[in-house]
Design a protein around this motif. Structure first.
Motif, PDB file in Angstrom:
ATOM      1  N   PHE A  75      56.042  19.339  91.784  1.00 30.53           N
ATOM      2  CA  PHE A  75      57.035  18.593  91.938  1.00 30.53           C
ATOM      3  C   PHE A  75      57.686  18.706  93.367  1.00 30.53           C
ATOM      4  N   PHE A 116      54.826  23.948  81.282  1.00 23.93           N
ATOM      5  CA  PHE A 116      55.755  23.685  82.765  1.00 23.93           C
ATOM      6  C   PHE A 116      55.391  24.820  83.667  1.00 23.93           C
ATOM      7  N   TYR A 121      65.923  20.422  77.371  1.00 22.56           N
ATOM      8  CA  TYR A 121      66.104  18.801  77.087  1.00 22.56           C
ATOM      9  C   TYR A 121      66.618  18.625  75.547  1.00 22.56           C
ATOM     10  N   PHE A 134      60.887  11.693  80.272  1.00 21.72           N
ATOM     11  CA  PHE A 134      59.609  11.434  80.510  1.00 21.72           C
ATOM     12  C   PHE A 134      58.862  10.643  79.745  1.00 21.72           C
ATOM     13  N   ARG A 188      52.578  11.367  84.166  1.00 23.10           N
ATOM     14  CA  ARG A 188      54.006  11.467  83.703  1.00 23.10           C
ATOM     15  C   ARG A 188      54.862  10.548  84.615  1.00 23.10           C
TER      16      ARG A 188
HETATM   17  N1  GLN Z   1      62.064  19.870  85.386  1.00 25.58           N
HETATM   18  C1  GLN Z   1      61.647  18.965  86.492  1.00 25.58           C
HETATM   19  C2  GLN Z   1      60.301  18.083  86.026  1.00 25.58           C
HETATM   20  O1  GLN Z   1      59.587  18.396  85.204  1.00 25.58           O
HETATM   21  C3  GLN Z   1      61.467  19.518  87.829  1.00 25.58           C
HETATM   22  C4  GLN Z   1      61.961  20.874  87.987  1.00 25.58           C
HETATM   23  C5  GLN Z   1      61.374  21.369  89.458  1.00 25.58           C
HETATM   24  O2  GLN Z   1      61.395  20.592  90.371  1.00 25.58           O
HETATM   25  N2  GLN Z   1      61.286  22.553  89.501  1.00 25.58           N
HETATM   26  O3  GLN Z   1      60.154  17.098  86.670  1.00 25.58           O
END
Ligand code: GLN
Length: 381
Positions: free
Chosen positions: A16, A121, A201, A316, A361
């Motif tokens: 990110f 994640f 979410y 997303f 994504r």
């Molecule tokens: N949850 C956000 C994403 O998936 C980013 C979270 C973060 O940058 N740590 O884009």
């Protein structure tokens, strides 16, 4: 000095940060990291100002401002039927990521096994490793990314401490179904397995579908840390405020870590959100709000050579790009950012093995004009 022995030798900088930095550098439309480009609700900003003016500028209580914990308890009971005691079972955190790290640190002991589903994640595995736990990952595949419960069964043994779930799921935008809940319930029944359920979410679910969160199911709820966020529903990801709910025996351990990780979370924002949550329309209106964006963006993408994957929740939208190139998704994401000036997240980074299904994504939590501009650029591919 002797070189540091890295605790996370395989870990680089989170995707990110990498993609947002690149997007800024080259002036790309940033649909990579998930955050809105429209305003935080003015009333909520006003409430933060008011809280500051009213002097709520010193430490909040370690577990969080009581008025906020009470609002969360009421909302959870109203929506999902679960009763949480705000005194002992709810803690306000500095965002979802801190809640996840804290829960894992609190209960995963060295050599405990933790099952995660990939794409996952990116904060789950490092937190498990730092706690000395063993990551047991199971790969899911597009287009449906369904959890193969028979394989979960095979992975379970007496070292299995935790299963991490994420619904609605980032990055795939899928949601758990009733069948998943039934399978999961059967698997954990009479076992010493905890659940960490990342539900940041929860309010971003479309087409009238149900959020199958752990709080709905007593058998699951009694062993779960449920992680939630205020950044996502209230368009304020930069505030970094979320929370964790868990039965008292788990929350007690959670707070032992929380108090020394952050002590407490910034006070005025907690007072403001406590007030804001009194109007349930602030979150009940979100499915419509984001579904419009999803549908608009999908319609736009249909004019491109990308192929759309389903999007049941989150903000997303994933696409495959087999009609466009056979590059690796990470290479293509870089090229897309630099040459076409639209930034996206390559999904392979969420697999331990770097499995590349040629999926990108995009975040659609953007103004319509931003989405339209991005589509105009993507059409050129
Ligand atoms: N949850 C956000 C994403 O998936 C980013 C979270 C973060 O940058 N740590 O884009």
């Amino acid at each position: 000095m002797t070189p540091i022995i890295s605790k996370l030798p395989q870990t680089g900088t989170t995707i990110f940060t990498v993609m947002s930095a690149l997007a800024n550098e080259v002036g790309a439309i940033n649909l990579s990291q998930g955050f809105p480009d429209f305003d935080t609700p003015p009333r909520l900003v006003e409430l933060v100002n008011t809280a500051m003016k009213n002097g709520h500028n010193q430490y909040a209580p370690m577990p969080g401002v009581m008025a906020l914990r009470e609002q969360i308890a009421q909302k959870t009971e109203r929506l999902y039927g679960a009763v949480y005691n705000p005194e002992t079972e709810i803690t306000i955190t500095a965002g979802g990521t801190q809640a996840i790290f804290t829960a894992i640190t609190a209960v995963v002991n060295p050599n405990d096994e933790v099952i995660i589903f990939e794409p996952a994640f990116d904060c789950y595995a490092p937190a498990i490793k730092l706690a000395g736990g063993i990551v047991k990952s199971l790969e899911l595949s597009p287009p449906d990314y369904r959890i193969p419960w028979d394989m979960v069964r095979r992975l379970i043994n007496n070292k299995t401490r935790m299963i991490i779930l994420n619904t609605p799921h980032n990055p795939t935008a899928t949601i758990l179904q009733q069948e998943d809940i039934d399978e999961l319930s059967a698997i954990v029944k009479n076992q010493d397995i905890l659940i960490l359920s990342d539900e940041v979410y929860e309010h971003l679910i479309y087409d009238g579908e149900t959020h199958h969160g752990m709080a709905r199911y007593p058998e699951l709820q009694k062993r779960s840390f449920i992680v939630a966020s205020f950044g996502k529903p209230f368009h304020a990801t930069g505030w970094k405020v979320g929370y964790c709910m868990a039965p008292a025996f788990l929350m007690q351990e959670f707070r032992k870590v929380h108090q020394f990780l952050v002590f407490s979370v910034n006070a005025p924002i907690q007072y403001a959100i406590a007030e804001y949550l009194k109007d349930e329309n602030t979150y009940l209106s979100l499915p419509d709000f984001f579904q419009q964006k999803r549908d608009h963006f999908r319609k736009g993408l249909e004019q491109t050579r990308f192929e759309l994957l389903p999007c049941a929740g989150t903000y997303f939208q994933s696409v495959t790009f087999n009609n466009i190139t056979d590059e690796k998704d990470s290479d293509f994401a870089l090229r897309l950012t630099k040459e076409f000036r639209v930034a996206a997240i390559p999904t392979s980074v969420f697999y331990t093995q770097g499995t590349d299904h040629h999926v990108l994504r995009f975040c659609f939590a953007k103004k319509q004009e931003t989405l339209d501009k991005a589509v105009d650029r993507l059409i050129k591919l």
